[in-house]
Scaffold this active site. Structure first.
Site, mmCIF file in Angstrom:
data_model
loop_
_atom_site.group_PDB
_atom_site.id
_atom_site.type_symbol
_atom_site.label_atom_id
_atom_site.label_comp_id
_atom_site.label_asym_id
_atom_site.label_seq_id
_atom_site.Cartn_x
_atom_site.Cartn_y
_atom_site.Cartn_z
ATOM 1 N N SER A 144 33.856 42.234 49.761
ATOM 2 C CA SER A 144 34.775 41.112 49.658
ATOM 3 C C SER A 144 34.138 39.984 48.831
ATOM 4 C CB SER A 144 35.185 40.655 51.059
ATOM 5 O OG SER A 144 36.290 39.793 51.019
ATOM 6 N N GLU A 238 45.764 46.162 48.866
ATOM 7 C CA GLU A 238 45.147 44.847 49.003
ATOM 8 C C GLU A 238 45.390 43.972 47.783
ATOM 9 O OE1 GLU A 238 40.826 44.608 49.034
ATOM 10 O OE2 GLU A 238 40.705 46.771 48.921
ATOM 11 N N HIS A 268 41.832 46.193 52.837
ATOM 12 C CA HIS A 268 40.664 45.448 52.368
ATOM 13 C C HIS A 268 39.412 45.881 53.135
ATOM 14 C CE1 HIS A 268 38.541 42.084 50.625
ATOM 15 N NE2 HIS A 268 38.254 41.587 51.817
#
Length: 308
Positions: A144, A238, A268
């Site tokens: 991320s 995502e 995600h």
């Protein structure tokens, strides 16, 4: 690969309490509880320490090679998360590579805005090099925001004249803090974890008055020539899909060895859910294989050079 697994995970994420754009203190506590709700396997050890003046947590699994290091950067949109929170996923990468993971507890915004996270990640990398760990024995890994930070730190290392690590692997990287990718809209309904509004809120916390296209904040806008081989994984469900695709395209444009995997209908950082999602385990296997192969390439190159 189970449709039922994907549906169960989607339901769990959609009905979870985490709101990335919500109150920072509340979300930090919720995120910590979520990330640590499942105990680490009994064969995983964690050790708190410091490198380059930055707190770190070293994660080790059985048969760890003391010579190899994963420099691991956690997610959390630059405002939540910690090295300890990332120990579970880091241990899975450690297990598949045989390397210890050094999880960086970089400073968080809004208390410590850009470029604090980049500075801290680079400081830990410098410290590893200064401690005698060759760059060819180091791989960067991140998820991320940590995935975007991996790419940004590679750029910062190049700008600082430091050698590149052997490779870098990133999961669902947040690589464009301007949140300008088409998937921010086109995948908004499919994404069970993130919203464009939440990302924009956290980007403001991190960047302040900094231009969101600054290459050390958003590596999709950076000059990537000379970066380490890059391995990128993302789910098709995502809003950061385009961040991954554009980062891969940018790397390819600048002659970087890059491999992109888009896994269909997964959320995600789906690797985090490897225990309940077949795709997560398979993706981690692929990432581990990429990292090991680049270390093998480095060993071969070192041998060829010494033979000359």
């Amino acid at each position: 690969m189970s449709r039922q697994q994907r549906q169960a995970l989607d339901e769990m994420l959609r009905h979870g309490p985490l709101d990335l754009g919500g109150d920072v203190a509340e979300q930090r506590a919720l995120f910590h509880d979520m990330m640590t709700s499942i105990p680490l396997p009994p064969d995983v050890s964690t050790t708190e320490g410091e490198l380059g003046g930055v707190p770190v947590v070293t994660v080790e699994t059985p048969a760890t090679d003391p010579e190899a290091v994963l420099l691991y950067l956690h997610g959390g949109a630059y405002v939540i998360g910690s090295a300890a929170d990332a120990a579970g996923l880091a241990s899975e990468v450690s297990r598949r590579t045989g390397a210890r993971a050094v999880c960086v507890d970089y400073r968080l915004a809004p208390e410590h805005p850009f470029p604090a996270a980049v500075d801290d990640a680079l400081a830990v990398y410098r410290a590893l090099l200064d401690d005698g760990v060759p760059s060819s024995a180091i791989a960067f890994v991140g998820e991320s925001a940590g995935g975007g930070l991996v790419a940004a730190t590679l750029v910062a290392a190049k700008d600082a004249g430091l050698p590149q690590p052997a490779s870098a692997a990133v999961f669902s990287p947040w690589a464009d803090l301007s949140v300008s990718g088409d998937s921010a809209k086109s995948k908004a309904d499919a994404d069970a974890s993130l919203t464009p509004e939440g990302l924009r809120t956290r980007a403001r916390d991190y960047l302040g008055d900094t231009d969101p296209t600054d290459p050390h904040a958003s590596p999709v806008f950076a000059e990537l020539t000379g970066l380490a081989p890059l391995f990128i994984q993302v789910g098709s469900y995502e809003i950061l899909l385009d961040d991954a695709v554009r980062l891969a395209a940018r790397a390819a444009e600048h002659d970087v060895h890059v491999e992109l995997q888009v896994w269909p209908q997964v959320p995600h950082v789906f690797q985090e859910f490897a225990a309940m999602l077949d795709e997560g385990a398979a993706a981690l296997d692929a990432a581990g294989a990429f990292i090991r192969a680049r270390w093998a390439d480095a060993d071969t190159s070192d041998g060829d050079a010494s033979g000359e």
